[in-house]
Design a protein around this motif. Structure first.
Motif, PDB file in Angstrom:
ATOM      1  N   PRO A 813      33.572  40.856  47.421  1.00 53.31           N
ATOM      2  CA  PRO A 813      32.624  42.976  47.060  1.00 53.31           C
ATOM      3  C   PRO A 813      33.745  43.257  48.773  1.00 53.31           C
ATOM      4  O   PRO A 813      33.458  44.818  49.243  1.00 53.31           O
ATOM      5  N   GLN A 814      34.937  42.803  49.715  1.00 53.81           N
ATOM      6  CA  GLN A 814      35.431  44.383  50.265  1.00 53.81           C
ATOM      7  C   GLN A 814      36.320  44.761  50.040  1.00 53.81           C
ATOM      8  O   GLN A 814      36.380  45.871  51.609  1.00 53.81           O
ATOM      9  N   VAL A 815      36.821  44.858  49.188  1.00 56.84           N
ATOM     10  CA  VAL A 815      37.663  45.854  48.763  1.00 56.84           C
ATOM     11  C   VAL A 815      36.584  46.484  47.444  1.00 56.84           C
ATOM     12  O   VAL A 815      35.772  46.033  46.569  1.00 56.84           O
ATOM     13  N   PRO A 816      36.735  47.935  46.843  1.00 55.15           N
ATOM     14  CA  PRO A 816      36.096  48.338  45.660  1.00 55.15           C
ATOM     15  C   PRO A 816      36.792  48.068  44.823  1.00 55.15           C
ATOM     16  O   PRO A 816      37.596  47.442  44.894  1.00 55.15           O
ATOM     17  N   LEU A 817      35.639  47.586  43.441  1.00 54.22           N
ATOM     18  CA  LEU A 817      36.415  47.398  42.135  1.00 54.22           C
ATOM     19  C   LEU A 817      37.278  48.224  41.346  1.00 54.22           C
ATOM     20  O   LEU A 817      36.731  49.741  41.826  1.00 54.22           O
ATOM     21  N   ALA A 818      38.486  47.837  41.502  1.00 54.29           N
ATOM     22  CA  ALA A 818      39.157  48.624  40.692  1.00 54.29           C
ATOM     23  C   ALA A 818      39.042  49.262  39.818  1.00 54.29           C
ATOM     24  O   ALA A 818      38.528  49.002  38.290  1.00 54.29           O
ATOM     25  N   GLY A 819      39.315  50.355  39.540  1.00 51.44           N
ATOM     26  CA  GLY A 819      38.709  51.376  38.909  1.00 51.44           C
ATOM     27  C   GLY A 819      40.231  51.775  37.609  1.00 51.44           C
ATOM     28  O   GLY A 819      40.846  52.648  36.940  1.00 51.44           O
ATOM     29  N   SER A 820      41.414  51.352  37.969  1.00 50.58           N
ATOM     30  CA  SER A 820      42.757  51.765  37.466  1.00 50.58           C
ATOM     31  C   SER A 820      43.744  50.886  38.049  1.00 50.58           C
ATOM     32  O   SER A 820      43.639  50.199  39.271  1.00 50.58           O
ATOM     33  N   GLY A 821      44.837  50.443  37.357  1.00 46.30           N
ATOM     34  CA  GLY A 821      46.255  49.921  38.153  1.00 46.30           C
ATOM     35  C   GLY A 821      46.392  47.745  37.211  1.00 46.30           C
ATOM     36  O   GLY A 821      45.614  48.064  36.731  1.00 46.30           O
ATOM     37  N   LEU A 822      46.828  47.670  38.011  1.00 49.94           N
ATOM     38  CA  LEU A 822      46.874  46.306  37.732  1.00 49.94           C
ATOM     39  C   LEU A 822      45.867  45.388  37.858  1.00 49.94           C
ATOM     40  O   LEU A 822      45.591  44.189  36.567  1.00 49.94           O
ATOM     41  N   VAL A 823      44.982  45.218  39.395  1.00 48.11           N
ATOM     42  CA  VAL A 823      43.624  44.379  39.389  1.00 48.11           C
ATOM     43  C   VAL A 823      43.000  44.958  37.985  1.00 48.11           C
ATOM     44  O   VAL A 823      42.587  44.245  36.939  1.00 48.11           O
ATOM     45  N   TYR A 824      42.531  45.860  37.630  1.00 42.74           N
ATOM     46  CA  TYR A 824      41.335  46.707  37.123  1.00 42.74           C
ATOM     47  C   TYR A 824      41.650  46.446  35.424  1.00 42.74           C
ATOM     48  O   TYR A 824      41.260  45.558  34.409  1.00 42.74           O
ATOM     49  N   ALA A 825      43.368  46.628  34.865  1.00 39.86           N
ATOM     50  CA  ALA A 825      44.013  46.114  33.392  1.00 39.86           C
ATOM     51  C   ALA A 825      43.752  44.311  33.436  1.00 39.86           C
ATOM     52  O   ALA A 825      43.376  44.207  32.550  1.00 39.86           O
ATOM     53  N   GLU A 826      43.967  43.798  34.217  1.00 42.09           N
ATOM     54  CA  GLU A 826      43.165  41.793  34.237  1.00 42.09           C
ATOM     55  C   GLU A 826      42.021  42.227  34.227  1.00 42.09           C
ATOM     56  O   GLU A 826      41.387  41.039  33.627  1.00 42.09           O
TER      57      GLU A 826
END
Length: 931
Positions: A813-826
């Motif tokens: 939770p140190q960084v916001p949940l990804a809403g797009s990009g490679l992390v969101y796709a993964e």
């Protein structure tokens, strides 16, 4: 000229021959060719019109207009309107593929042919302009005079003239297995079609000759009336079709309600834009509408029909597979369905000895003495005399059929039974006829009920051999053959013979008596020419030989089939055109009913109200001497009682009931084409036992559909859970699953394992349960609980954990949940994959309801194993193929994430095995307590 309607047949039968000829404006020389052409123009060709059939275009389009299909069309339009072209195309593609497959199955199974025409002969011999000529049967008109001889199919309803030993097989109309005698004089027997000087279209002349006046052709015949009656019966909707419509409505209402709720929450709670809220709500609707339901059900039913075809049961409509499993009553014809439709001699009675010829021996003093079928006639003059009488006093020929075909009979079934008896005793018929050359025949007639042949023996003396009804034989006999000796026939002898006959009659056996006499040189008969020989001078002072008892025997496999029906709580109601005595005897013999069964005749049935009949069919009952109208009335009353009715039959008379029933079952070998066209299922081996196998398959199909439904609904919860999280967090948690990824599960990864579930074999004890109630549904409380409250929750927890796990590895939770990009796709990819791997466990768990999967073989269903492999490969393709990554918003996973996925199925499977074990133990304890 009067109209030729079925209601006037009896009037035509009673009319004076000359008056009848005048009414039809014809003569012994027949019609003129010009008049015949006029009548052909007036009455039309002698054919059976087929009812109006739907065009192939309409039949094709019907496969795309079911409730579920319409829902998918609308879903596709909405998806396209929302800008998701790929989603809309995919949904429509499912509809198109399924509709085409359904049409192909329907078209391949059911031939739209004019089967009634096939039952009529191609040509008929008529008299036109005073000359005999052959014409096509379609050109026959009322008023034509035509000839009938043995082997002919009767081309029209007709009045008989100049009949000589004429017998007609009317079993296709009446169900009666014994041919009926026809002659010039009017006499009305029992039941319908019983005028003895009238022959009917679609029946067959088994012996004799006659001239006949055509009374009615085409649709005006009794044959045509039944065809009209059959056509007027609208086929009821199959229970499975009703249930699928009900299920579709249930799922549609649930999906739309959830979609609307999520749409409103997305707008007012999450403050999402209207367009995005609509797409979001559509994703929820897609999640709860099982797009794969229709194609999977269709394919599962198709697999069921293929399995049943291997068991000699051909189904013309896919939905009828499941209907069999719901069957509670089978209304079965007797002749040719429960019995073999061939008269068989099973007992011989002589004053000195009794023979049991049903199998391999004969009976003496109550003890069976094996002697095979090769009866040694040496030292048994009484038996030899009877067998020779049966051989030479016989006009029937039995020819051996080709491999896989039944023997062909040219003559009467009764005489055919005698031919077979002689063959069993190794009597050389040709040699005996040469040894005793026939000089004259005194044909059978219903008045005296005897048939005699006059032959000459080796000493040159005349010998009269007679066979016929017992009472008639005793009237002409004054002596009896007893152990090779001729002695006077006493009153005690007659009483004993009558008692023997009565005992066999109680067993439903028909009796044929035999006598003979050698004409003494002092007898006037030996001094006069045979041309002047009369019945009175020949059939007198006869020597009584003995009796032959015969019956149309039950099919060998029927006994087990009836027991299995009883075990499965399925009632069998015999509905036959045969006599009440014979019907009751057969029914009790094979175990359908007890001796206390109520036997209702057709005439009695006519007097019963619908309420009385509806009450009667609830109990132990047999219907005998029934007409076609009676059969479908009986089926209708059973249906009013809430029964799911299967009606079996093979004749024209069975067609209306076959069409009226929930499922009609026709005999494929002996069945008429009319019956086959009206039926939903055709038995290719005419084996009643195949019905029981088909019922078990039907129950298995329904059970497998529930397993399939549980499986596909299980994925709905984890598909919807990410959207719930999205709403509860007011959009702080991005959607863990996209709409296209949801569709991947519904139409991609779930499809093959679901089909594998449709091929599961029956669980033990499935035929020990009663048929499921009419008000039961595929989607019941048990399935809802398992899908949404057990399997679904487990899969939701795992897939949600996987989503947050990927985000955690990437800094949340140190960084916001990804809403797009490679992390969101993964993250969305592993959510999708976790659902798929949870479904792997669900596929294995759904294979049984209570039994352990290990008990049926963990790897026994190869289709499910193949489906599991395919869905893993499909998920991998979505991860690593660039084009698919763009369409489905997916990305590659690392080794650790793959390891996590492969660990998912095992604990889910074992947890469910533990639950099933607990349920089995609870049931065992309850069973012990109840005992």
């Amino acid at each position: 000229m009067k109209q030729n309607k079925s209601t006037l047949i009896d009037d035509d039968a009673k009319a004076d021959p000359t008056d009848l000829m005048n009414q039809f404006q014809t003569s012994n020389g027949g019609l003129s060719q010009a008049e015949a052409e006029k009548r052909l123009e007036k009455y039309g060709p002698n054919t059976i019109r087929q009812g109006k059939r739907k065009s192939e275009v309409l039949i094709f389009l019907e496969n795309f207009t079911s409730l579920m299909a319409i829902l998918l069309w609308v879903s596709g339009v909405i998806a396209m309107f929302a800008g998701m072209l790929e989603l809309g195309i995919a949904i429509w593609a499912v509809n198109v593929i399924n509709g085409c497959f359904s049409y192909w199955q329907q078209h391949a199974a059911q031939k739209a042919t004019d089967s009634l025409k096939k039952m009529l002969p191609s040509y008929v011999k008529v008299r036109r302009d005073g000359k005999s000529q052959q014409i096509k049967v379609e050109q026959l008109v009322p008023g034509d005079i035509f000839d009938i001889q043995a082997g002919d199919s009767i081309p029209a309803d007709a009045r008989v003239f100049n009949a000589a030993n004429l017998q007609v097989d009317e079993s296709s109309l009446t169900g009666e297995s014994v041919p009926v005698e026809k002659h010039d004089a009017y006499q009305h027997g029992d039941g319908e079609f019983a005028q003895q000087n009238i022959v009917f279209a679609g029946t067959i002349c088994t012996s004799g000759t006659a001239t006949a006046l055509c009374l009615a052709t085409g649709m005006d015949t009794e044959f045509g009336r039944i065809a009209t009656l059959t056509e007027s019966q609208k086929k009821t909707v199959y229970p499975l079709e009703r249930e699928l419509n009900h299920l579709t409505r249930q799922l549609t209402i649930i999906a739309i309600m959830i979609g609307v709720a999520f749409f409103l929450l997305a707008i007012f709670f999450v403050k999402y834009p209207v367009t995005k809220s609509f797409i979001f709500a559509l994703g929820m609707i897609v999640a709860f509408i099982p797009e794969g339901l229709l194609p999977t059900v269709t394919l599962s039913l198709a697999q069921g029909t293929q399995r049943m075809a291997k068991k000699h049961a051909l189904l013309k409509n896919l939905s009828s597979v499941e209907t069999l499993g719901q069957t509670t009553v089978i209304c079965s014809d007797k002749t040719g369905t429960l019995t073999q439709n061939q008269m068989t001699i099973n007992h011989l009675w002589l004053p000195s000895q009794e023979y049991d010829v049903t199998g391999t021996g004969y009976v003496t003093n109550g003890q069976i003495q094996l002697n095979g079928h090769q009866v040694d006639l040496a030292g048994q003059p009484d038996l030899e005399k009877l067998l020779i009488n049966a051989t030479i006093n016989n006009d029937t020929e039995v020819t051996e059929g080709k491999a896989g075909e039944k023997s062909k009979i040219l003559g009467t079934p009764t005489e055919a039974g005698l031919v077979i008896l002689s063959r069993k005793a190794e009597i050389d018929a040709a040699a005996e006829r040469q040894k005793f050359p026939r000089l004259k025949e005194l044909p059978f007639d219903s008045g005296r009920k005897l048939m005699s042949v006059i032959t000459k023996n080796a000493d040159g003396k005349l010998v009269i051999n007679t066979k016929g009804a017992l009472g008639s034989e005793l009237n002409v006999c004054d002596r009896i053959l007893d152990n090779g000796h001729i002695r006077p026939l006493t009153a005690d002898d007659q009483a004993k013979i009558m008692q023997v006959n009565e005992n066999y009659a109680k067993q439903g056996l028909r009796t044929l008596a035999f006598s003979y006499r050698v004409v003494d040189e002092n007898d006037p008969l030996s001094q006069q020419s045979l041309e002047s020989c009369t019945i009175e001078s020949a059939e007198k002072q006869m020597v009584f030989i003995g009796l032959a008892m015969m019956s149309d025997p039950p099919r060998p496999e029927i006994f087990d089939a009836v027991r299995n029906c009883r075990r499965a709580n399925i009632r069998i109601i015999m509905v036959t055109g045969d006599s009440p005595t014979t019907a009751k005897s057969i029914a009790t013999k094979i175990g359908i009913t007890s001796d206390k069964v109520r036997v209702i005749s057709g005439s009695e049935l006519d007097k019963m109200s619908d309420a009385e009949l509806q009450e009667a069919v609830k109990g132990e009952v047999i219907f005998a001497r029934v007409a076609p109208e009676h059969k479908f009335r009986i089926v209708s009353m059973c249906q009013k009682n809430g029964d799911v009715v299967a009606s079996t039959g093979d004749g024209v008379n069975d067609a209306p009931a076959l069409k009226r029933a929930d499922i009609g079952i026709a005999m494929g070998v002996t069945g008429t084409d009319v019956a086959k066209d009206a039926a939903d299922m055709i038995l290719t081996d005419d084996n009643f036992a195949s019905i029981v196998s088909a019922i078990e398959e039907g129950r298995t199909v329904y059970s497998n559909l529930q397993k399939f439904l549980l499986y596909i609904l299980t994925s709905n919860v984890p598909e919807a859970a990410p959207s719930v999280i999205f709403l509860l967090t007011r959009g702080l948690v991005p959607l863990p699953l996209t709409v296209m990824q949801i569709l991947t599960v519904d139409l991609g990864t779930d499809l093959l394992p679901a089909l594998g579930l449709g091929t599961e074999k029956a669980e033990p004890g499935i035929m020990d349960q009663p048929p499921r109630p009419l008000n039961s549904h595929l989607l019941n409380r048990s399935i809802i609980w398992k899908a949404f409250g057990w399997y679904g929750l487990i899969a939701s927890a795992i897939s949600t954990f996987a989503y947050f796990f990927v985000n955690h590895v990437n800094g949340w939770p140190q960084v916001p949940l990804a809403g797009s990009g490679l992390v969101y796709a993964e993250a969305t990819t592993i959510t999708l994959a976790a659902i798929v791997f949870s479904q792997i466990a669900a596929a294995m768990n759904c294979r049984t309801q209570i039994s352990s999967v290990f008990s049926i073989g963990l790897f026994s269903n190869h289709r499910i194993l193949l489906g599991i492999v395919v869905e893993v490969v499909l998920v991998a393709l979505l991860m690593y193929v660039p084009f698919l990554q763009g369409v489905f918003n997916t990305g590659p996973l690392n080794v650790t994430e793959w390891g996590f996925l492969f660990c998912i199925p095992v604990p889910i499977f074992l947890i469910e095995e533990l639950r099933k074990y607990v349920v089995r133990q609870i049931k065992k304890r309850r069973a012990k307590t109840s005992v």
